[in-house]
Enzyme design. Structure first.
Site, PDB file in Angstrom:
ATOM      1  N   GLY A 137       0.942  -1.233  -0.087  1.00 57.51           N
ATOM      2  CA  GLY A 137      -0.072   0.124  -0.081  1.00 57.51           C
ATOM      3  C   GLY A 137       0.984   1.316  -0.134  1.00 57.51           C
ATOM      4  N   SER A 138       1.336   1.902   1.042  1.00 56.94           N
ATOM      5  CA  SER A 138       2.016   2.946   1.148  1.00 56.94           C
ATOM      6  C   SER A 138       3.461   2.508   0.760  1.00 56.94           C
ATOM      7  CB  SER A 138       2.366   3.126   2.874  1.00 56.94           C
ATOM      8  OG  SER A 138       0.892   3.674   3.197  1.00 56.94           O
ATOM      9  N   GLN A 142     -21.859  18.350  13.478  1.00 54.95           N
ATOM     10  CA  GLN A 142     -21.922  19.004  14.904  1.00 54.95           C
ATOM     11  C   GLN A 142     -22.987  20.409  14.966  1.00 54.95           C
ATOM     12  OE1 GLN A 142     -20.672  17.341  17.309  1.00 54.95           O
ATOM     13  NE2 GLN A 142     -21.391  18.820  18.999  1.00 54.95           N
ATOM     14  N   ILE A 143     -23.034  21.257  13.875  1.00 60.44           N
ATOM     15  CA  ILE A 143     -23.619  22.342  13.904  1.00 60.44           C
ATOM     16  C   ILE A 143     -25.304  21.883  13.490  1.00 60.44           C
ATOM     17  CG2 ILE A 143     -24.072  24.357  12.458  1.00 60.44           C
ATOM     18  CD1 ILE A 143     -21.146  24.841  12.435  1.00 60.44           C
ATOM     19  N   GLY A 161     -26.514  19.356  14.666  1.00 51.78           N
ATOM     20  CA  GLY A 161     -27.163  18.445  15.847  1.00 51.78           C
ATOM     21  C   GLY A 161     -27.524  17.282  15.222  1.00 51.78           C
ATOM     22  N   GLU A 207      -4.142   7.838  -2.419  1.00 54.14           N
ATOM     23  CA  GLU A 207      -3.117   8.365  -2.967  1.00 54.14           C
ATOM     24  C   GLU A 207      -1.909   9.044  -2.045  1.00 54.14           C
ATOM     25  OE1 GLU A 207      -3.739  10.873  -6.742  1.00 54.14           O
ATOM     26  OE2 GLU A 207      -5.599   9.681  -6.999  1.00 54.14           O
ATOM     27  N   GLU A 255      -0.132  10.511   6.852  1.00 54.89           N
ATOM     28  CA  GLU A 255       1.097  10.042   7.101  1.00 54.89           C
ATOM     29  C   GLU A 255       2.291  10.369   6.262  1.00 54.89           C
ATOM     30  OE1 GLU A 255      -1.526   8.222   8.016  1.00 54.89           O
ATOM     31  OE2 GLU A 255      -1.768   9.485   9.818  1.00 54.89           O
TER      32      GLU A 255
END
Ligand SMILES: Cc1cc2nc3c(=O)[nH]c(=O)nc-3n(C[C@H](O)[C@H](O)[C@H](O)COP(=O)(O)OP(=O)(O)OC[C@H]3O[C@@H](n4cnc5c(N)ncnc54)[C@H](O)[C@@H]3O)c2cc1C
Length: 381
Positions: free
Chosen positions: A131-132, A336-337, A339, A363, A367
């Site tokens: 992968g990475s 969050q806004i 709710g 892609e 990290e």
């Protein structure tokens, strides 16, 4: 220094926005629930020139700039991240690999139908154990006269099942490690080449992600893209540009989530006043606005640099990192806004929340972006 978009770029934004509002917005929830690649929509994207944005007209491309490309991905993702992801993978990865490293025959054969949208493109580097660390590719291509016999499997390929042409990477010389990896173009229907499992994902559900399997798949040497042994180095170059597409994708989703929260905060009343009048909500909106704006300029700047032939290894990694993390943070704040309503499918916030996470993974994870940036600022390669 001039930060204004040109008249042409303003027109590109308006055209992409109108398309997204008319052809995508009404179907977003249905496509998300179906979890299937919307081939018909991609035909329309092709007609708009969005599947060959920055390729020259002689290859049936729209001949637009990389900044226009970033704007188009941003506008599509503002409405639906899945569609932005598909368009980005098709243009930046598959078509651009063939354009950049393919010979004239390969450009005629594959790039032209890709740029028109007659072909859907896939680009298959990631493997179950690579992968990475994509240099750890295990798929093997063994020479047999004028042919190569390819065996191996790829995972997480965007358009891995639907793609009409797929760029794959295979080891042609195991003794040379990363410098023994070569790229090939494979057409759908080639004996020994088939899709495996289609992933059932958290988000980006209308974007198809599939395994690609190769069993004694016989490829003519004319299908090799670029020089033998240079596939991995070429892939890294393609990813430098690809990351810019993911930055634009994150930017678009962040913009969409921000707009959703802003409109809701003005209209929703609690304690007899709009929730936008509470300082705690204002602080979240202010942070979202700053994050989105910073991501936009990092993204446009790296697009402008690429357009002007400058190296974008550092700039596109910075843009990708910042815009991806902005997308995740902004979608989180949007939920969050809103709710409890943010947690339901009645509003787009929850979908941005699910879709945005892909940007910190695909892609090159966040990290890996930090690793690329650190190497660059510390003066390494
Ligand atoms: C929806 C989707 C679409 C995709 N489309 C494509 C595609 O079209 N073509 C394609 O080739 N691939 C595609 N991918 C694959 C994607 O690029 C990989 O998932 C990604 O590169 C990470 O690889 P991995 O999943 O194997 O994670 P791993 O590499 O196993 O990483 C796991 C964790 O370890 C961390 N890690 C690994 N190495 C390091 C290191 N050196 N330093 C610090 N941390 C590290 C990672 O950051 C991550 O947090 C797609 C993935 C998804 C989810």
């Amino acid at each position: 220094m001039n930060f204004d978009l040109t008249d042409d770029q303003i027109l590109t934004r308006q055209t992409a926005r109108d398309f997204a509002e008319k052809e995508i917005r009404p179907f977003v929830r249905k496509m998300d629930e179906a979890g299937k690649f919307p081939r018909d929509l991609f035909r329309k994207l092709g007609e708009m020139g969005f599947l060959g944005v920055f390729f020259p007209p002689e290859y049936d491309g729209a001949g637009l700039s990389i900044v226009d490309y970033a704007i188009i991905i941003e506008e599509l993702a503002r409405v639906d991240g899945s569609i932005g992801l598909g368009v980005a993978a098709h243009n930046s990865l598959c078509a651009n690999h063939i354009f950049t490293f393919g010979d004239e025959d390969q450009r005629q054969k594959y790039l032209r139908p890709l740029a028109r949208g007659d072909f859907i493109g896939a680009w298959s580097l990631t493997e179950p154990t690579a992968g990475s660390d994509a240099g750890g590719t295990r798929t093997r291509a063994v020479k047999d006269g004028d042919h190569f016999i390819v065996n191996g499997s790829k995972t997480f390929t965007t358009h891995g099942a639907t793609g009409d042409v797929c760029v794959i990477f295979a080891v042609t010389d195991p003794s040379k490690e990363k410098h023994g990896i070569s790229a090939f173009a494979i057409e759908k229907g080639t004996p020994g080449f088939k899709p495996g499992k289609i992933e059932d994902k958290l988000g980006m559900r209308a974007s198809e992600t599939a395994e690609v399997l190769m069993q004694d798949c016989r490829l003519h040497r004319s299908q090799m893209l670029g020089r033998e042994g240079e596939g991995f180095v070429n892939a890294l170059q393609i990813l430098d540009g690809g990351r810019l597409g993911i930055a634009a994708l994150g930017l678009g989703m962040a913009q969409g989530a921000y707009e959703t929260a802003l409109a809701y905060a003005k209209q929703r009343e609690q304690f007899g006043v709009p929730i936008a009048s509470f300082q705690a909500v204002q602080n979240m909106l202010a942070d979202m606005a700053v994050d989105v704006e910073a991501s936009r300029w990092l993204t446009y700047r790296s697009a402008w640099m690429k357009q002007n032939g400058l190296s974008v290894t550092l700039a596109s990694a910075m843009a990708k990192l910042r815009a991806s993390e902005t997308a995740v943070r902004t979608a989180d704040r949007a939920v969050q806004i809103l709710g409890g309503y943010g947690y339901t499918k009645d509003f787009p916030a929850e979908k941005f929340y699910r879709d945005a996470k892909l940007c910190t993974i695909g892609e090159g994870t966040s990290e890996i972006q930090r690793l690329v940036i650190a190497r660059q600022v510390l003066g390494g390669s």
